[in-house]
Design a protein around this motif. Structure first.
Motif, PDB file in Angstrom:
ATOM      1  N   ILE A   6     -33.792  42.328  35.362  1.00  0.00           N
ATOM      2  CA  ILE A   6     -33.882  40.929  34.334  1.00  0.00           C
ATOM      3  C   ILE A   6     -32.748  39.871  33.797  1.00  0.00           C
ATOM      4  CG2 ILE A   6     -35.643  40.112  32.395  1.00  0.00           C
ATOM      5  CD1 ILE A   6     -37.107  43.065  31.871  1.00  0.00           C
ATOM      6  N   ARG A   7     -33.452  38.629  34.353  1.00  0.00           N
ATOM      7  CA  ARG A   7     -32.405  37.872  33.360  1.00  0.00           C
ATOM      8  C   ARG A   7     -33.288  36.989  32.481  1.00  0.00           C
ATOM      9  NH1 ARG A   7     -26.413  36.613  35.535  1.00  0.00           N
ATOM     10  NH2 ARG A   7     -25.982  38.398  34.315  1.00  0.00           N
ATOM     11  N   ALA A   8     -32.278  36.454  31.220  1.00  0.00           N
ATOM     12  CA  ALA A   8     -33.511  35.634  30.590  1.00  0.00           C
ATOM     13  C   ALA A   8     -32.030  34.735  29.923  1.00  0.00           C
ATOM     14  CB  ALA A   8     -34.312  35.962  29.312  1.00  0.00           C
ATOM     15  N   LEU A  11     -33.801  30.991  26.425  1.00  0.00           N
ATOM     16  CA  LEU A  11     -35.643  30.877  26.550  1.00  0.00           C
ATOM     17  C   LEU A  11     -35.891  30.570  25.087  1.00  0.00           C
ATOM     18  CD1 LEU A  11     -36.777  34.467  27.400  1.00  0.00           C
ATOM     19  CD2 LEU A  11     -36.976  32.243  28.800  1.00  0.00           C
ATOM     20  N   SER A  32     -31.152  34.722  25.220  1.00  0.00           N
ATOM     21  CA  SER A  32     -30.177  34.815  26.656  1.00  0.00           C
ATOM     22  C   SER A  32     -30.307  36.887  26.431  1.00  0.00           C
ATOM     23  CB  SER A  32     -29.262  34.114  26.750  1.00  0.00           C
ATOM     24  OG  SER A  32     -29.272  33.037  26.691  1.00  0.00           O
ATOM     25  N   CYS A  57     -42.578  37.557  27.129  1.00  0.00           N
ATOM     26  CA  CYS A  57     -42.541  35.601  28.827  1.00  0.00           C
ATOM     27  C   CYS A  57     -41.773  36.538  29.590  1.00  0.00           C
ATOM     28  CB  CYS A  57     -41.287  34.683  27.209  1.00  0.00           C
ATOM     29  SG  CYS A  57     -42.089  34.284  26.796  1.00  0.00           S
ATOM     30  N   LEU A  58     -40.696  37.380  29.312  1.00  0.00           N
ATOM     31  CA  LEU A  58     -39.995  38.307  29.977  1.00  0.00           C
ATOM     32  C   LEU A  58     -40.679  39.005  30.783  1.00  0.00           C
ATOM     33  CD1 LEU A  58     -37.928  40.297  27.890  1.00  0.00           C
ATOM     34  CD2 LEU A  58     -37.114  38.659  29.220  1.00  0.00           C
ATOM     35  N   SER A  64     -42.267  29.926  29.084  1.00  0.00           N
ATOM     36  CA  SER A  64     -41.486  29.998  27.725  1.00  0.00           C
ATOM     37  C   SER A  64     -41.421  28.370  27.948  1.00  0.00           C
ATOM     38  CB  SER A  64     -39.988  30.241  28.059  1.00  0.00           C
ATOM     39  OG  SER A  64     -39.332  29.397  29.457  1.00  0.00           O
ATOM     40  N   SER A  68     -35.097  30.120  31.464  1.00  0.00           N
ATOM     41  CA  SER A  68     -35.673  30.577  32.606  1.00  0.00           C
ATOM     42  C   SER A  68     -35.523  32.073  32.708  1.00  0.00           C
ATOM     43  CB  SER A  68     -34.488  30.040  33.708  1.00  0.00           C
ATOM     44  OG  SER A  68     -33.285  30.407  33.556  1.00  0.00           O
ATOM     45  N   VAL A  69     -37.019  32.589  33.170  1.00  0.00           N
ATOM     46  CA  VAL A  69     -37.138  34.017  33.367  1.00  0.00           C
ATOM     47  C   VAL A  69     -36.659  34.682  34.719  1.00  0.00           C
ATOM     48  CG1 VAL A  69     -37.731  36.365  33.217  1.00  0.00           C
ATOM     49  CG2 VAL A  69     -37.923  34.620  31.271  1.00  0.00           C
ATOM     50  N   LEU A  71     -36.852  37.851  37.416  1.00  0.00           N
ATOM     51  CA  LEU A  71     -37.834  39.453  37.375  1.00  0.00           C
ATOM     52  C   LEU A  71     -36.748  39.583  38.598  1.00  0.00           C
ATOM     53  CD1 LEU A  71     -40.467  40.740  35.210  1.00  0.00           C
ATOM     54  CD2 LEU A  71     -40.402  41.196  37.629  1.00  0.00           C
TER      55      LEU A  71
END
Length: 246
Positions: A6-8, A11, A32, A57-58, A64, A68-69, A71
Motif C-alpha cells: 500500500i502506498r498512500a 490523502l 501519506s 480509503c486505503l 478520497s 492517491s492510493v 494497492l
C-alpha cells in the motif's frame, strides 16, 4: 526494500456537515504512508482523528477527495466500480467490529461465501483448515446465533484467512469482545501478518496497537507520530499527547 503493498500519498477526505450539504468537514488532511509486505501496522488516535476513514480509503471502500492510493500495484482512483471490486476480492480481506456474518448460514458457509461470490473454487479442506487455524473446527455447523461474540469474530477471521488476501484490514476487531476473546483475536491477527501478507488495524486497544511493527498516531486528520516496536505505555503517551495538542 521491497515494493510496498500500500502506498498512500497526500490523502484528503471531507464529509458534509450535519444539517447542510454546503459545508464540508475535513477528516483526512494530507496523509501519506506505506505498508510493506509482511508488516502489521496499527492506527491509533483520539476519537474523530480520522482512523476509520483512513482505513476505508486505503482499502478502496471509500474514495478520497484528492491524493492517491496504490494497492497491490493498482491505482485505486483510476479504477471503475467493477475493476475496484475485483481488486478488493483478489487482494483485500476486511474485518469489521460487527462481524458481518450471515445469520442464516453456518460458520462453514459464512467462510465459503466470499469465494462463492467471487466465483472462485474453494474446497471443504481449505475451509476446515481455516476453522482449525482459529480453533473452531468443531463449530463449523453452528450458525452465528449459536456462537459467542469471540467465536463469531474468530469465524470472521477464518473467512478472511480462507480468502488468502495480500492485505487484511481490521476496524476495531476487539471492541465488542471481553479480554480473553480479544487477546485470542489479536494473536490470530498478529500471526496472519507475514509470508508477504500485511495487516492494518484501527484500534483503541493499547495491547493491540503494541503488537504491531509500527504504530501510526493520527490527530485531527494528520499523521502526528510514528512509533516502531512500541510498548502499550508508549502508545498511550503518544495518544494522550495527540489529544492534548488537537
Amino acid at each position: 526494500m521491497t515494493e510496498p503493498l500500500i502506498r498512500a500519498e497526500n490523502l484528503h477526505k471531507t464529509f458534509a456537515s450535519a444539517g447542510t450539504r454546503k459545508t464540508r468537514v475535513p477528516v483526512l488532511r494530507g496523509i501519506s504512508l506505506d505498508v510493506h509486505p509482511g508488516e502489521m501496522v496499527s492506527v491509533v488516535g483520539p476519537s474523530g482523528s480520522g482512523k476509520s476513514t483512513l482505513l476505508y480509503c486505503l482499502s478502496g471502500l471509500e474514495s478520497s477527495d484528492s491524493g492517491s492510493v496504490r494497492l497491490a500495484g493498482h491505482e485505486l482512483g483510476t479504477l471503475g466500480r467493477g475493476a475496484l471490486a475485483a481488486v478488493r476480492r483478489k487482494h483485500v480481506g476486511f474485518m469489521f467490529q460487527s462481524y458481518n456474518l450471515i445469520p442464516s448460514l453456518t460458520a462453514r458457509e459464512n467462510i465459503a461465501l466470499p469465494a462463492r461470490l467471487a466465483r472462485r473454487p474453494t474446497s471443504r479442506t481449505a475451509i476446515d483448515r481455516a476453522l482449525a487455524d482459529v480453533g473452531l473446527v468443531d463449530r463449523g455447523g453452528h450458525r452465528p446465533g449459536q456462537l459467542s461474540g469471540g467465536e463469531q469474530q474468530r469465524v470472521a477471521i477464518a473467512r478472511v484467512l480462507a480468502m488468502q488476501p495480500d492485505i487484511v484490514f481490521a476496524d476495531e476487531p476487539t471492541g465488542a469482545l471481553d479480554t480473553a476473546a480479544g487477546s485470542e483475536v489479536l494473536r490470530l491477527l498478529r500471526a496472519s501478518a507475514g509470508a508477504g501478507r500485511s495487516v492494518v488495524v484501527v484500534t483503541h486497544d493499547l495491547e493491540a496497537a503494541a503488537l504491531a511493527d509500527r504504530v501510526l498516531v493520527l490527530r485531527d486528520g494528520l499523521l502526528h507520530q510514528e512509533l516502531r516496536r512500541a510498548t502499550p505505555e508508549q502508545v498511550l503517551e503518544a495518544i494522550t499527547l495527540a489529544g492534548a495538542v488537537a
